[in-house]
Design a protein around this motif. Sequence first.
Motif, PDB file in Angstrom:
ATOM      1  N   ILE A  68       0.842  -1.213   0.000  1.00 29.07           N
ATOM      2  CA  ILE A  68       0.000   0.000   0.000  1.00 29.07           C
ATOM      3  C   ILE A  68       0.868   1.250   0.000  1.00 29.07           C
ATOM      4  N   LYS A  69       1.967   1.216   0.706  1.00 32.00           N
ATOM      5  CA  LYS A  69       2.870   2.362   0.768  1.00 32.00           C
ATOM      6  C   LYS A  69       3.437   2.672  -0.618  1.00 32.00           C
ATOM      7  N   ARG A  70       3.815   1.617  -1.328  1.00 34.78           N
ATOM      8  CA  ARG A  70       4.386   1.787  -2.661  1.00 34.78           C
ATOM      9  C   ARG A  70       3.319   2.304  -3.646  1.00 34.78           C
ATOM     10  N   LYS A  71       2.083   1.806  -3.553  1.00 36.64           N
ATOM     11  CA  LYS A  71       0.984   2.275  -4.399  1.00 36.64           C
ATOM     12  C   LYS A  71       0.693   3.752  -4.132  1.00 36.64           C
ATOM     13  N   ALA A  72       0.768   4.166  -2.881  1.00 38.06           N
ATOM     14  CA  ALA A  72       0.530   5.571  -2.520  1.00 38.06           C
ATOM     15  C   ALA A  72       1.594   6.478  -3.135  1.00 38.06           C
ATOM     16  N   ILE A  73       2.824   6.027  -3.155  1.00 40.26           N
ATOM     17  CA  ILE A  73       3.912   6.836  -3.736  1.00 40.26           C
ATOM     18  C   ILE A  73       3.668   7.033  -5.240  1.00 40.26           C
ATOM     19  N   PHE A  74       3.206   5.989  -5.927  1.00 35.19           N
ATOM     20  CA  PHE A  74       2.930   6.101  -7.357  1.00 35.19           C
ATOM     21  C   PHE A  74       1.670   6.937  -7.629  1.00 35.19           C
ATOM     22  N   ALA A  75       0.710   6.917  -6.741  1.00 30.83           N
ATOM     23  CA  ALA A  75      -0.537   7.653  -6.930  1.00 30.83           C
ATOM     24  C   ALA A  75      -0.413   9.131  -6.556  1.00 30.83           C
ATOM     25  N   LEU A  76       0.569   9.489  -5.765  1.00 30.88           N
ATOM     26  CA  LEU A  76       0.716  10.866  -5.295  1.00 30.88           C
ATOM     27  C   LEU A  76       0.862  11.884  -6.433  1.00 30.88           C
ATOM     28  N   PRO A  77       1.718  11.666  -7.429  1.00 29.44           N
ATOM     29  CA  PRO A  77       1.796  12.651  -8.528  1.00 29.44           C
ATOM     30  C   PRO A  77       0.469  12.827  -9.262  1.00 29.44           C
ATOM     31  N   LEU A  78      -0.252  11.722  -9.456  1.00 35.09           N
ATOM     32  CA  LEU A  78      -1.550  11.817 -10.111  1.00 35.09           C
ATOM     33  C   LEU A  78      -2.524  12.636  -9.263  1.00 35.09           C
ATOM     34  N   LEU A  79      -2.535  12.405  -7.988  1.00 35.83           N
ATOM     35  CA  LEU A  79      -3.407  13.151  -7.081  1.00 35.83           C
ATOM     36  C   LEU A  79      -3.067  14.642  -7.080  1.00 35.83           C
ATOM     37  N   ILE A  80      -1.806  14.970  -7.045  1.00 35.00           N
ATOM     38  CA  ILE A  80      -1.377  16.382  -7.066  1.00 35.00           C
ATOM     39  C   ILE A  80      -1.802  17.036  -8.382  1.00 35.00           C
ATOM     40  N   THR A  81      -1.628  16.337  -9.502  1.00 34.06           N
ATOM     41  CA  THR A  81      -2.033  16.872 -10.807  1.00 34.06           C
ATOM     42  C   THR A  81      -3.536  17.130 -10.852  1.00 34.06           C
ATOM     43  N   VAL A  82      -4.335  16.202 -10.359  1.00 33.14           N
ATOM     44  CA  VAL A  82      -5.786  16.366 -10.339  1.00 33.14           C
ATOM     45  C   VAL A  82      -6.174  17.569  -9.481  1.00 33.14           C
ATOM     46  N   ILE A  83      -5.533  17.750  -8.345  1.00 37.92           N
ATOM     47  CA  ILE A  83      -5.829  18.888  -7.464  1.00 37.92           C
ATOM     48  C   ILE A  83      -5.492  20.206  -8.161  1.00 37.92           C
ATOM     49  N   ILE A  84      -4.336  20.277  -8.821  1.00 38.87           N
ATOM     50  CA  ILE A  84      -3.930  21.512  -9.510  1.00 38.87           C
ATOM     51  C   ILE A  84      -4.903  21.836 -10.646  1.00 38.87           C
ATOM     52  N   PHE A  85      -5.234  20.836 -11.473  1.00 36.27           N
ATOM     53  CA  PHE A  85      -6.192  21.071 -12.565  1.00 36.27           C
ATOM     54  C   PHE A  85      -7.561  21.455 -12.025  1.00 36.27           C
ATOM     55  N   GLY A  86      -7.962  20.847 -10.931  1.00 31.41           N
ATOM     56  CA  GLY A  86      -9.234  21.198 -10.300  1.00 31.41           C
ATOM     57  C   GLY A  86      -9.263  22.647  -9.854  1.00 31.41           C
ATOM     58  N   TYR A  87      -8.166  23.109  -9.262  1.00 37.35           N
ATOM     59  CA  TYR A  87      -8.092  24.506  -8.824  1.00 37.35           C
ATOM     60  C   TYR A  87      -8.190  25.456 -10.015  1.00 37.35           C
ATOM     61  N   PHE A  88      -7.436  25.167 -11.083  1.00 35.28           N
ATOM     62  CA  PHE A  88      -7.479  26.040 -12.259  1.00 35.28           C
ATOM     63  C   PHE A  88      -8.863  26.045 -12.899  1.00 35.28           C
ATOM     64  N   PHE A  89      -9.508  24.895 -12.976  1.00 37.82           N
ATOM     65  CA  PHE A  89     -10.853  24.824 -13.522  1.00 37.82           C
ATOM     66  C   PHE A  89     -11.811  25.662 -12.673  1.00 37.82           C
ATOM     67  N   TRP A  90     -11.722  25.545 -11.383  1.00 33.21           N
ATOM     68  CA  TRP A  90     -12.576  26.336 -10.481  1.00 33.21           C
ATOM     69  C   TRP A  90     -12.317  27.836 -10.681  1.00 33.21           C
ATOM     70  N   ALA A  91     -11.040  28.231 -10.762  1.00 32.20           N
ATOM     71  CA  ALA A  91     -10.702  29.649 -10.907  1.00 32.20           C
ATOM     72  C   ALA A  91     -11.237  30.219 -12.219  1.00 32.20           C
ATOM     73  N   LEU A  92     -11.242  29.419 -13.263  1.00 30.30           N
ATOM     74  CA  LEU A  92     -11.718  29.893 -14.560  1.00 30.30           C
ATOM     75  C   LEU A  92     -13.241  29.915 -14.681  1.00 30.30           C
ATOM     76  N   THR A  93     -13.929  29.143 -13.875  1.00 26.56           N
ATOM     77  CA  THR A  93     -15.374  29.042 -14.016  1.00 26.56           C
ATOM     78  C   THR A  93     -16.154  29.554 -12.809  1.00 26.56           C
ATOM     79  N   LYS A  94     -15.478  30.146 -11.839  1.00 22.67           N
ATOM     80  CA  LYS A  94     -16.200  30.583 -10.640  1.00 22.67           C
ATOM     81  C   LYS A  94     -17.223  31.661 -10.996  1.00 22.67           C
ATOM     82  N   PRO A  95     -18.325  31.711 -10.263  1.00 22.42           N
ATOM     83  CA  PRO A  95     -19.386  32.690 -10.535  1.00 22.42           C
ATOM     84  C   PRO A  95     -18.870  34.119 -10.405  1.00 22.42           C
ATOM     85  N   GLY A  96     -19.375  34.991 -11.295  1.00 22.55           N
ATOM     86  CA  GLY A  96     -19.011  36.404 -11.233  1.00 22.55           C
ATOM     87  C   GLY A  96     -17.755  36.755 -11.997  1.00 22.55           C
TER      88      GLY A  96
END
Length: 187
Positions: free
Chosen positions: A3-31
Amino acid sequence: MSIKRKAIFALPLLITVIIFGYFFWALTKPGRDPKILPSVLIDKPAPEFDLKALDALGVPGFARKDLTNNGKISVVNIFASWCIPCLVEHPDMMKLGQRDDINLYGINYRDKPDDALGWLNKNGNPYHRVGRDPKSRAGIDWGVYGVPETFIVDASGTIRYKHVGPLNTGDLEDTILPIIDSLQAQQ
């Protein structure tokens, strides 16, 4: 795999998803209006500049002192002969140029003098003064992103509004003219 090794491999993917999510939110936020580009020059004095005239056009060059020499509101339009959107907005510039209660000034941006002169002779010259900015030094000082851009400057030389992109009749009637009228009422 542990599980520890799987978490290390999944961490970059998780960070990328979080960054893209933030940019998507910033571009589409109301107002948020993506057509509005903020300018640090709003409510600040217009920059210092002194631009040479287009030879043979029959109007003088354009300098900062022209913004304050007759007590009128000024509309400053950044244009170029190679700019297709500038041609689209040109009929509205012609309408503005017919008004006696404002100054309409043009800054010819990154253009060859002969091309600019030919363009204005062919399409009409609405400007009271036109200054050449072949190396975009004045454009940089004005915070120009591209052409066309239009600024409204009050009689004291303070920038009050910036429009990015080509003006159309709706922009003219719904935004530009009401701002001009409001500034004139304040004088």
